[in-house]
Design a protein around this motif. Structure first.
Motif, PDB file in Angstrom:
ATOM      1  N   SER A 167       3.141 -10.033  -3.999  1.00  0.00           N
ATOM      2  CA  SER A 167       2.927  -9.647  -2.602  1.00  0.00           C
ATOM      3  C   SER A 167       4.117  -9.975  -1.710  1.00  0.00           C
ATOM      4  CB  SER A 167       1.652 -10.303  -2.053  1.00  0.00           C
ATOM      5  OG  SER A 167       1.755 -11.710  -2.063  1.00  0.00           O
ATOM      6  N   VAL A 168       4.966 -10.928  -2.129  1.00  0.00           N
ATOM      7  CA  VAL A 168       6.155 -11.223  -1.314  1.00  0.00           C
ATOM      8  C   VAL A 168       7.100 -10.032  -1.287  1.00  0.00           C
ATOM      9  CG1 VAL A 168       6.031 -13.713  -1.689  1.00  0.00           C
ATOM     10  CG2 VAL A 168       7.346 -12.305  -3.274  1.00  0.00           C
ATOM     11  N   TRP A 169       6.955  -9.139  -2.256  1.00  0.00           N
ATOM     12  CA  TRP A 169       7.782  -7.927  -2.306  1.00  0.00           C
ATOM     13  C   TRP A 169       7.008  -6.704  -1.810  1.00  0.00           C
ATOM     14  CZ3 TRP A 169      12.073 -10.267  -3.015  1.00  0.00           C
ATOM     15  CH2 TRP A 169      12.205 -11.290  -3.953  1.00  0.00           C
ATOM     16  N   GLY A 170       5.847  -6.933  -1.227  1.00  0.00           N
ATOM     17  CA  GLY A 170       4.993  -5.817  -0.822  1.00  0.00           C
ATOM     18  C   GLY A 170       5.668  -4.833   0.112  1.00  0.00           C
ATOM     19  N   TRP A 171       6.574  -5.327   0.936  1.00  0.00           N
ATOM     20  CA  TRP A 171       7.262  -4.448   1.891  1.00  0.00           C
ATOM     21  C   TRP A 171       8.168  -3.439   1.193  1.00  0.00           C
ATOM     22  CZ3 TRP A 171      12.695  -5.019   2.235  1.00  0.00           C
ATOM     23  CH2 TRP A 171      13.209  -6.126   1.567  1.00  0.00           C
ATOM     24  N   LEU A 172       8.438  -3.682  -0.109  1.00  0.00           N
ATOM     25  CA  LEU A 172       9.282  -2.754  -0.867  1.00  0.00           C
ATOM     26  C   LEU A 172       8.485  -1.686  -1.601  1.00  0.00           C
ATOM     27  CD1 LEU A 172      11.843  -5.245  -2.450  1.00  0.00           C
ATOM     28  CD2 LEU A 172      12.327  -3.499  -0.728  1.00  0.00           C
ATOM     29  N   LEU A 173       7.164  -1.794  -1.602  1.00  0.00           N
ATOM     30  CA  LEU A 173       6.355  -0.793  -2.296  1.00  0.00           C
ATOM     31  C   LEU A 173       6.591   0.589  -1.693  1.00  0.00           C
ATOM     32  CD1 LEU A 173       3.065  -2.855  -2.618  1.00  0.00           C
ATOM     33  CD2 LEU A 173       4.351  -1.888  -4.544  1.00  0.00           C
ATOM     34  N   PRO A 174       6.629   1.627  -2.512  1.00  0.00           N
ATOM     35  CA  PRO A 174       6.926   2.977  -1.990  1.00  0.00           C
ATOM     36  C   PRO A 174       5.898   3.415  -0.954  1.00  0.00           C
ATOM     37  CG  PRO A 174       6.184   3.069  -4.282  1.00  0.00           C
ATOM     38  CD  PRO A 174       6.426   1.635  -3.971  1.00  0.00           C
ATOM     39  N   LYS A 175       6.398   3.894   0.181  1.00  0.00           N
ATOM     40  CA  LYS A 175       5.518   4.235   1.303  1.00  0.00           C
ATOM     41  C   LYS A 175       4.751   5.534   1.079  1.00  0.00           C
ATOM     42  CE  LYS A 175       6.763   0.730   3.886  1.00  0.00           C
ATOM     43  NZ  LYS A 175       7.502  -0.035   2.863  1.00  0.00           N
ATOM     44  N   ASP A 176       5.226   6.379   0.160  1.00  0.00           N
ATOM     45  CA  ASP A 176       4.567   7.662  -0.066  1.00  0.00           C
ATOM     46  C   ASP A 176       3.605   7.620  -1.249  1.00  0.00           C
ATOM     47  OD1 ASP A 176       6.517   7.310  -1.947  1.00  0.00           O
ATOM     48  OD2 ASP A 176       7.287   9.361  -1.867  1.00  0.00           O
ATOM     49  N   THR A 177       3.257   6.417  -1.680  1.00  0.00           N
ATOM     50  CA  THR A 177       2.320   6.231  -2.787  1.00  0.00           C
ATOM     51  C   THR A 177       1.170   5.351  -2.323  1.00  0.00           C
ATOM     52  OG1 THR A 177       4.124   6.363  -4.401  1.00  0.00           O
ATOM     53  CG2 THR A 177       2.074   5.357  -5.145  1.00  0.00           C
ATOM     54  N   VAL A 178      -0.052   5.704  -2.718  1.00  0.00           N
ATOM     55  CA  VAL A 178      -1.211   4.880  -2.364  1.00  0.00           C
ATOM     56  C   VAL A 178      -1.199   3.617  -3.219  1.00  0.00           C
ATOM     57  CG1 VAL A 178      -3.724   4.738  -2.348  1.00  0.00           C
ATOM     58  CG2 VAL A 178      -2.599   6.852  -1.678  1.00  0.00           C
ATOM     59  N   VAL A 179      -1.307   2.472  -2.559  1.00  0.00           N
ATOM     60  CA  VAL A 179      -1.342   1.186  -3.251  1.00  0.00           C
ATOM     61  C   VAL A 179      -2.745   0.603  -3.128  1.00  0.00           C
ATOM     62  CG1 VAL A 179      -0.441  -1.168  -3.346  1.00  0.00           C
ATOM     63  CG2 VAL A 179       1.097   0.751  -2.795  1.00  0.00           C
ATOM     64  N   THR A 180      -3.380   0.388  -4.274  1.00  0.00           N
ATOM     65  CA  THR A 180      -4.693  -0.251  -4.282  1.00  0.00           C
ATOM     66  C   THR A 180      -4.587  -1.513  -5.123  1.00  0.00           C
ATOM     67  OG1 THR A 180      -7.072   0.144  -4.624  1.00  0.00           O
ATOM     68  CG2 THR A 180      -5.584   1.067  -6.250  1.00  0.00           C
TER      69      THR A 180
ATOM     70  N   TYR B 247      -0.179  -5.406   2.614  1.00  0.00           N
ATOM     71  CA  TYR B 247       0.630  -4.333   2.036  1.00  0.00           C
ATOM     72  C   TYR B 247      -0.148  -3.409   1.091  1.00  0.00           C
ATOM     73  CZ  TYR B 247       4.671  -6.720   4.016  1.00  0.00           C
ATOM     74  OH  TYR B 247       5.573  -7.290   4.880  1.00  0.00           O
ATOM     75  N   SER B 248      -1.473  -3.520   1.094  1.00  0.00           N
ATOM     76  CA  SER B 248      -2.297  -2.649   0.258  1.00  0.00           C
ATOM     77  C   SER B 248      -3.028  -1.632   1.119  1.00  0.00           C
ATOM     78  CB  SER B 248      -3.318  -3.475  -0.528  1.00  0.00           C
ATOM     79  OG  SER B 248      -2.676  -4.393  -1.374  1.00  0.00           O
ATOM     80  N   ASP B 249      -3.067  -0.405   0.658  1.00  0.00           N
ATOM     81  CA  ASP B 249      -3.833   0.626   1.356  1.00  0.00           C
ATOM     82  C   ASP B 249      -5.332   0.458   1.112  1.00  0.00           C
ATOM     83  OD1 ASP B 249      -1.529   2.185   2.341  1.00  0.00           O
ATOM     84  OD2 ASP B 249      -1.173   2.548   0.208  1.00  0.00           O
ATOM     85  N   HIS B 250      -5.671  -0.002  -0.087  1.00  0.00           N
ATOM     86  CA  HIS B 250      -7.068  -0.205  -0.454  1.00  0.00           C
ATOM     87  C   HIS B 250      -7.178  -1.488  -1.267  1.00  0.00           C
ATOM     88  CE1 HIS B 250      -8.124   3.892   0.817  1.00  0.00           C
ATOM     89  NE2 HIS B 250      -6.962   4.235   0.273  1.00  0.00           N
ATOM     90  N   LEU B 251      -8.338  -2.138  -1.177  1.00  0.00           N
ATOM     91  CA  LEU B 251      -8.583  -3.373  -1.917  1.00  0.00           C
ATOM     92  C   LEU B 251      -9.774  -3.190  -2.854  1.00  0.00           C
ATOM     93  CD1 LEU B 251      -8.357  -5.934   1.051  1.00  0.00           C
ATOM     94  CD2 LEU B 251      -6.504  -5.191  -0.473  1.00  0.00           C
ATOM     95  N   ILE B 252      -9.688  -3.854  -4.000  1.00  0.00           N
ATOM     96  CA  ILE B 252     -10.798  -3.880  -4.945  1.00  0.00           C
ATOM     97  C   ILE B 252     -11.224  -5.330  -5.153  1.00  0.00           C
ATOM     98  CG2 ILE B 252     -11.467  -3.488  -7.361  1.00  0.00           C
ATOM     99  CD1 ILE B 252      -9.628  -1.052  -7.334  1.00  0.00           C
ATOM    100  N   SER B 253     -12.519  -5.582  -5.097  1.00  0.00           N
ATOM    101  CA  SER B 253     -13.088  -6.901  -5.379  1.00  0.00           C
ATOM    102  C   SER B 253     -13.875  -6.822  -6.673  1.00  0.00           C
ATOM    103  CB  SER B 253     -14.041  -7.331  -4.255  1.00  0.00           C
ATOM    104  OG  SER B 253     -13.406  -7.309  -3.001  1.00  0.00           O
ATOM    105  N   ASP B 254     -13.680  -7.816  -7.543  1.00  0.00           N
ATOM    106  CA  ASP B 254     -14.450  -7.768  -8.791  1.00  0.00           C
ATOM    107  C   ASP B 254     -15.712  -8.616  -8.718  1.00  0.00           C
ATOM    108  OD1 ASP B 254     -13.687 -10.401  -9.234  1.00  0.00           O
ATOM    109  OD2 ASP B 254     -12.487  -9.984 -11.007  1.00  0.00           O
ATOM    110  N   SER B 255     -16.065  -9.099  -7.521  1.00  0.00           N
ATOM    111  CA  SER B 255     -17.354  -9.759  -7.329  1.00  0.00           C
ATOM    112  C   SER B 255     -17.778  -9.580  -5.876  1.00  0.00           C
ATOM    113  CB  SER B 255     -17.281 -11.249  -7.678  1.00  0.00           C
ATOM    114  OG  SER B 255     -16.781 -12.005  -6.594  1.00  0.00           O
ATOM    115  N   ILE B 256     -19.079  -9.694  -5.648  1.00  0.00           N
ATOM    116  CA  ILE B 256     -19.601  -9.594  -4.287  1.00  0.00           C
ATOM    117  C   ILE B 256     -19.091 -10.756  -3.450  1.00  0.00           C
ATOM    118  CG2 ILE B 256     -21.700  -9.600  -2.879  1.00  0.00           C
ATOM    119  CD1 ILE B 256     -21.247  -7.009  -4.412  1.00  0.00           C
ATOM    120  N   GLY B 257     -18.939 -11.919  -4.082  1.00  0.00           N
ATOM    121  CA  GLY B 257     -18.417 -13.078  -3.355  1.00  0.00           C
ATOM    122  C   GLY B 257     -17.021 -12.835  -2.808  1.00  0.00           C
TER     123      GLY B 257
END
Length: 368
Positions: free
Chosen positions: A99-112, A143-153
């Motif tokens: 995540s420290v490099w998140g600002w370098l992720l390509p802006k034209d790609t969806v990041v989840t 820096y994420s467009d979408h988040l996934i949680s693997d538990s309700i908690g």
């Protein structure tokens, strides 16, 4: 869709955890016609550029030379390569060193991003590292467009702390249907006459609480500790319990068929994890028809409900070991209920369905 998976050492799986997840997911999506790319460490044992239809890209990873700092360099190298290619979606597995490099992720790609567990709560880390991990978690969200949680908690936590919605998709497991009793001969074991734990030997996995309970019970039945133990904490544990001849430190066992059979023929399986969401080893224990005694916390209780025994103290562990036999009908019902959960909720095909649905949703949004 063209989908890249980053955040693991790579596939095929030689390590467990997210690597196993990346293997199952990439194969499942490839079989459904998607173009999947997985980023591998350059020191991964598999050195080809394609594995069962999945494209493999190797990036320089100096972790073996410089330790943890190498993970940050490896993640940077993966992201730098991502920027040269055109993917529809990037799936990040975890955020700890990326995540420290998140600002370098390509802006034209969806990041989840699959946000994994609450890494900053792990007691093995110093307060300084815990503060860094909390900061890194925030960057992972930012820096994420979408988040996934693997538990309700974890889903509730992300909503409450960051005000961000996330898609709940748990980890998966295969129901185990081919126990091999012959595996027990390799370790001089008798069916249903031993108990065990399988975990990384770290304080937050309740290893010492469990083993203190084993020592307290002193029932004469073998207790297996499976997990890499050539660490400072592992050496401490081996020294502390060296007079307890029934506590056997077997080290890491990475053959899943062997592990499944060892779990299947155990009397009690102890799951001590206290941090994180849907823990893979817990699902594997359920899938292997283990009778589970788990640390009492919301993450474990959400998955197991009333279909497990629970502990908080060494006395709890001792009491369970002294009184419980797997073949009692009450406990067999727990085992059957947990197998039903694996087939109904945590089957890999269903997990892959949910990821594909998530990817379709975000892909359709950007292509309207």
């Amino acid at each position: 869709m063209k989908i890249a998976i980053v955040g693991t050492r790579g596939i095929p799986n030689y390590y467990g955890g997210f690597e196993q997840f990346a293997e199952y997911l990439s194969l499942g999506l490839t079989e459904r016609g998607h173009q999947i790319t997985v980023y591998n460490s350059h020191v991964h044992p598999f050195q080809e550029n394609e594995w069962r239809g999945v494209e493999i890209i190797h990036c320089y990873d100096p972790e073996d030379k410089i330790g943890t700092a190498g993970q940050f360099i490896y993640d940077l190298n993966c992201i730098r390569d991502l920027r040269k290619r055109k993917f529809d979606i990037v799936l990040q597995l975890g955020y700890t060193s990326s995540s420290v490099w998140g600002w370098l992720l390509p802006k034209d790609t969806v990041v989840t991003t699959n946000m994994d567990g609450l890494e900053w709560k792990r007691t093995k880390y110093s307060s300084r590292v815990q503060k860094f991990l909390m900061w890194a978690e925030g960057l992972g969200v930012k820096y994420s467009d979408h988040l996934i949680s693997d538990s309700i908690g974890i889903q509730d936590y992300l909503t409450e702390k960051y005000g961000r919605p996330s898609t709940f998709i748990p980890y998966g497991a295969h129901a185990f249907e081919s126990p091999q009793q012959g595996v027990l001969n390799e370790y001089n074991l008798e069916p249903y006459n031993y108990d065990l734990l399988i975990a990384r030997l770290e304080p937050e996995n309740s290893i010492e609480v469990i083993l203190d309970g084993v020592a307290r019970a002193d029932i004469g039945r073998k207790f297996l500790v499976i997990g890499k133990n050539e660490t400072a904490y592992g050496e401490y544990l081996k020294e502390k319990y060296k007079s307890r001849t029934t506590i056997l430190f077997l080290g890491g066992i990475y053959n899943i068929e062997k592990l499944d059979s060892i779990r299947y023929f155990s009397n009690l399986y102890f799951h001590g994890h206290t941090v994180g969401g849907t823990n893979p080893s817990l699902l594997e224990a359920m899938a292997s028809e283990s009778l589970i005694c788990a640390n009492r916390n919301p993450f474990n209780q959400y998955i197991l409900g009333e279909d497990a025994l629970y502990f908080s103290t060494p006395k709890d562990v001792s009491d369970v070991l002294s009184k419980i036999q797997k073949h009692d009908e009450l406990f067999q019902r727990m085992v059957r209920n947990n197998i039903a959960k694996i087939k109904d909720t945590y089957a890999w095909e269903k997990i892959i369905d949910q990821y594909e649905s998530h990817f379709n949703t975000v892909f359709n949004k950007i292509n309207r």
